[in-house]
Scaffold this active site. Structure first.
Site, mmCIF file in Angstrom:
data_model
loop_
_atom_site.group_PDB
_atom_site.id
_atom_site.type_symbol
_atom_site.label_atom_id
_atom_site.label_comp_id
_atom_site.label_asym_id
_atom_site.label_seq_id
_atom_site.Cartn_x
_atom_site.Cartn_y
_atom_site.Cartn_z
ATOM 1 N N LYS A 90 -66.418 -2.985 -47.668
ATOM 2 C CA LYS A 90 -67.034 -3.451 -46.413
ATOM 3 C C LYS A 90 -67.363 -2.261 -45.519
ATOM 4 O O LYS A 90 -68.435 -2.168 -44.933
ATOM 5 C CB LYS A 90 -66.074 -4.393 -45.669
ATOM 6 C CG LYS A 90 -65.961 -5.773 -46.295
ATOM 7 C CD LYS A 90 -64.862 -6.611 -45.660
ATOM 8 C CE LYS A 90 -64.759 -7.979 -46.337
ATOM 9 N NZ LYS A 90 -63.624 -8.780 -45.915
ATOM 10 N N GLN A 99 -58.421 -9.115 -41.871
ATOM 11 C CA GLN A 99 -58.456 -9.396 -43.303
ATOM 12 C C GLN A 99 -57.372 -10.403 -43.704
ATOM 13 O O GLN A 99 -56.200 -10.238 -43.344
ATOM 14 C CB GLN A 99 -58.280 -8.072 -44.072
ATOM 15 C CG GLN A 99 -58.396 -8.204 -45.576
ATOM 16 C CD GLN A 99 -59.799 -8.560 -46.069
ATOM 17 O OE1 GLN A 99 -60.800 -8.135 -45.486
ATOM 18 N NE2 GLN A 99 -59.881 -9.350 -47.121
ATOM 19 N N ASP A 140 -66.279 -13.451 -38.927
ATOM 20 C CA ASP A 140 -65.861 -14.211 -40.101
ATOM 21 C C ASP A 140 -65.971 -15.717 -39.863
ATOM 22 O O ASP A 140 -65.690 -16.509 -40.753
ATOM 23 C CB ASP A 140 -64.389 -13.877 -40.422
ATOM 24 C CG ASP A 140 -64.238 -13.346 -41.835
ATOM 25 O OD1 ASP A 140 -65.257 -13.241 -42.534
ATOM 26 O OD2 ASP A 140 -63.097 -13.033 -42.221
#
Ligand code: NDP
Length: 284
Positions: free
Chosen positions: A50, A94, A117
């Site tokens: 990423k 994460q 997200d």
């Protein structure tokens, strides 16, 4: 002839579109901060990918590493500080988090405007209502694959196997908003092969290696394999690719299918978040 999707190529297209948008900016550079708690090896691999992709697209990326024993209050106060920082436009924590940390509390702590997200309840609500400006990366990546290969969604019969918060449910909603007739399957679904066989668009997001057999696939179906299962032989999907490829009209391989799209959509979400935040600041 079956089209085997080149997810890497598609992701590069999207990443270069993002790079062009970043190149046109005159003011601040969009910045994504990735927070990682603990030492999960797979998470670290994803995060490296990423961050590299961010830098190549001209975005600033920063990583905050916290030990697995971090208290929830400490994690939340780090997130609140990122919320307040005007240089930060995207925040990604994460998952999975180590035991003892509540992912829902973490999602609620992130400023919805910076929630790249799409996990904050406000953004999930917008997704349900069909007016999300930021969509969950993997689900949005799947739609991108279908759109960029002219797979008709409207009126199609779509079957999504898997109902997780991050993949299955958002994907079902995105397909529904695009007027597909959607069936969502899960571990208690009866007659799964038969339901799968009815799908013109079949999506597997389960996490069970090669669970979807060739005989489950309707001739000419578009088959999207989200699964990423790490076996000794390497990364394999949820679909038995060799058997499915003979029946599908379009199929994503693993690796090299959906995975690269997820990262590309994260970059797109970061520039979207940046543009929304900057435009709100200008009109304030
Ligand atoms: P989860 O474990 O959160 O969800 C799995 C889903 O599959 C659940 O809804 C579960 O049902 C369902 N399921 C489990 N067993 C069966 C079965 N035998 N038959 C039918 N359904 C079943 O996984 P995620 O959604 O997070 O991830 C799914 C896969 O996608 C994983 O391999 C993951 O690594 C991969 N992934 C890939 C990404 C990418 O970028 N390519 C991004 C994110 C995930 P129930 O709800 O009843 O338990």
């Amino acid at each position: 002839m079956t089209t085997v999707i080149d997810g890497q190529k598609l992701a590069l297209e999207i990443r270069s579109e993002v790079a062009e948008r970043v190149g046109r900016l005159r003011s601040r550079t969009p910045k994504l901060v990735v927070v990682i708690v603990g030492d999960d090896a797979a998470s670290r691999i994803y995060i490296r990918g990423k961050r590299r992709a961010c830098e190549r697209a001209g975005l600033v990326s920063e990583q905050i590493d916290l030990p697995a024993e971090t208290a929830e209050s400490e994690l939340l106060s780090r997130i609140f500080a990122l919320n307040r920082d005007p240089e930060v436009h995207g925040i990604l924590v994460q998952l999975p988090l180590p035991p003892g940390l509540d992912p829902y509390a973490v999602a609620r702590a992130i400023d919805p405007a910076k929630d790249v997200d799409c996990l904050h309840p406000e953004n999930v609500g917008r997704l349900v209502q069909g007016n999300a400006h930021i969509k969950p990366c993997t689900a949005a990546g799947v739609i991108e694959i279908l759109d960029r290969h002219d797979v008709p969604i409207e009126g199609s019969r779509a079957v999504v196997i898997g109902r997780s918060e991050i993949v299955g449910k958002p994907l079902a909603l995105l397909l529904l908003h695009r007027h597909a007739t959607v069936t969502v399957c899960h571990s208690r679904t009866r007659d799964l092969p038969e339901i799968a066989r009815s799908a013109e668009i079949l999506i597997a997001a389960v996490g069970r290696p090669r669970m979807v057999e060739g005989s489950w696939i309707k001739d000419g179906a578009a088959v999207i394999d989200v699964g990423q299962n790490r076996l000794e032989e390497g990364l394999v999907g949820d679909v038995d690719f060799d058997a499915a490829v003979a029946r599908a009209s379009l199929i994503t391989p693993v690796p090299g299918g959906v995975g690269p799209l997820t990262i590309a959509m994260l970059l797109r979400n970061t520039i979207e978040a940046y543009e929304q935040i900057e435009s709100a600041a200008r009109s304030a």
